[in-house]
Design a protein around this motif. Structure first.
Motif, PDB file in Angstrom:
ATOM      1  N   THR A   1       8.453   6.433   4.392  1.00 43.22           N
ATOM      2  CA  THR A   1       7.682   7.545   3.851  1.00 43.22           C
ATOM      3  C   THR A   1       8.519   8.360   2.871  1.00 43.22           C
ATOM      4  O   THR A   1       9.701   8.625   3.121  1.00 43.22           O
TER       5      THR A   1
ATOM      6  N   ALA B   1       4.295   4.141   2.961  1.00 45.54           N
ATOM      7  CA  ALA B   1       4.346   2.829   2.321  1.00 45.54           C
ATOM      8  C   ALA B   1       4.254   1.715   3.352  1.00 45.54           C
ATOM      9  O   ALA B   1       4.783   1.830   4.470  1.00 45.54           O
TER      10      ALA B   1
ATOM     11  N   TRP C   1       1.558   1.726  -6.958  1.00 43.78           N
ATOM     12  CA  TRP C   1       1.026   3.088  -7.025  1.00 43.78           C
ATOM     13  C   TRP C   1       0.109   3.384  -5.865  1.00 43.78           C
ATOM     14  O   TRP C   1      -0.616   2.492  -5.381  1.00 43.78           O
ATOM     15  N   GLY C   2       0.104   4.648  -5.459  1.00 47.80           N
ATOM     16  CA  GLY C   2      -0.894   5.109  -4.515  1.00 47.80           C
ATOM     17  C   GLY C   2      -2.168   5.502  -5.246  1.00 47.80           C
ATOM     18  O   GLY C   2      -2.245   5.449  -6.474  1.00 47.80           O
ATOM     19  N   GLN C   3      -3.144   5.922  -4.467  1.00 48.08           N
ATOM     20  CA  GLN C   3      -4.453   6.260  -5.038  1.00 48.08           C
ATOM     21  C   GLN C   3      -4.500   7.696  -5.550  1.00 48.08           C
ATOM     22  O   GLN C   3      -5.435   8.067  -6.266  1.00 48.08           O
TER      23      GLN C   3
ATOM     24  N   CYS D   1       3.878  10.244   1.329  1.00 41.91           N
ATOM     25  CA  CYS D   1       3.509   8.937   0.779  1.00 41.91           C
ATOM     26  C   CYS D   1       3.973   7.884   1.771  1.00 41.91           C
ATOM     27  O   CYS D   1       5.173   7.605   1.885  1.00 41.91           O
TER      28      CYS D   1
ATOM     29  N   GLN E   1       0.847  -1.193   0.000  1.00 45.76           N
ATOM     30  CA  GLN E   1       0.000   0.000   0.000  1.00 45.76           C
ATOM     31  C   GLN E   1       0.878   1.236   0.000  1.00 45.76           C
ATOM     32  O   GLN E   1       1.838   1.324   0.779  1.00 45.76           O
ATOM     33  N   LEU E   2       0.527   2.168  -0.869  1.00 45.17           N
ATOM     34  CA  LEU E   2       1.127   3.498  -0.868  1.00 45.17           C
ATOM     35  C   LEU E   2      -0.019   4.478  -0.670  1.00 45.17           C
ATOM     36  O   LEU E   2      -0.971   4.484  -1.452  1.00 45.17           O
ATOM     37  N   VAL E   3       0.084   5.278   0.370  1.00 46.92           N
ATOM     38  CA  VAL E   3      -1.013   6.186   0.707  1.00 46.92           C
ATOM     39  C   VAL E   3      -0.493   7.617   0.719  1.00 46.92           C
ATOM     40  O   VAL E   3       0.316   7.994   1.580  1.00 46.92           O
ATOM     41  N   GLU E   4      -0.981   8.410  -0.231  1.00 45.99           N
ATOM     42  CA  GLU E   4      -0.596   9.811  -0.304  1.00 45.99           C
ATOM     43  C   GLU E   4      -1.486  10.667   0.603  1.00 45.99           C
ATOM     44  O   GLU E   4      -2.661  10.341   0.809  1.00 45.99           O
TER      45      GLU E   4
ATOM     46  N   TYR F   1       0.507  11.375  -7.676  1.00 48.31           N
ATOM     47  CA  TYR F   1       0.640   9.979  -7.293  1.00 48.31           C
ATOM     48  C   TYR F   1       2.071   9.685  -6.854  1.00 48.31           C
ATOM     49  O   TYR F   1       3.018  10.158  -7.489  1.00 48.31           O
ATOM     50  N   CYS F   2       2.213   8.890  -5.820  1.00 50.64           N
ATOM     51  CA  CYS F   2       3.534   8.350  -5.531  1.00 50.64           C
ATOM     52  C   CYS F   2       3.570   6.914  -6.043  1.00 50.64           C
ATOM     53  O   CYS F   2       2.531   6.258  -6.185  1.00 50.64           O
TER      54      CYS F   2
END
Length: 122
Positions: A78, A24, A112-114, A22, A3-6, A95-96
């Motif tokens: 991060t 991770a 990829w993040g969302q 971001c 999971q990548l969360v921006e 996006y990250c």
């Protein structure tokens, strides 16, 4: 799973600043190249910046050089994108992404993040 969360996007005025993060999980963060890309409505996804595993090597798109700074904290899993002197043309979803090999091409990135929306008003 990976999971990548921006976070950190928002609405700012022309000339303003934002710092994107971001976070991770599910991967060995220090083993991956981290990149930031953006996509504006009706446009292709474009490269913004990338940073190597150690953070020593960094690349930027010409359009953001001198205004954006990519960094990473491997202890926190991060990556960051500090953006200053923002312009209306920076408006996009950011996006990250994580890659095994260094690249500025979006299709070389594995995860990829969302995305997070950045809107710069004039």
């Amino acid at each position: 799973q990976v999971q990548l969360v921006e976070s950190g996007g928002g609405l700012v005025q022309d000339g303003g600043s934002l710092r994107l993060s971001c976070a991770a999980s599910g991967l060995t963060f220090s083993r991956y190249i981290m990149g930031w890309f953006r996509q504006a409505p009706g446009k292709e996804r474009e490269f913004v910046a990338a940073i190597t595993r150690s953070g020593i090597n960094i690349d930027y798109a010409d359009s953001v050089k001198g205004r954006f700074t990519i960094s990473r904290d491997n202890a926190k899993n991060t990556a960051y994108l500090q953006m200053i002197s923002l312009k209306p043309e920076d408006t996009a979803v950011y996006y990250c992404a994580a890659a095994v090999s260094y690249s500025s091409k979006w299709f070389d990135y594995n995860f990829w993040g969302q995305g997070t929306q950045v809107t710069v008003s004039s």
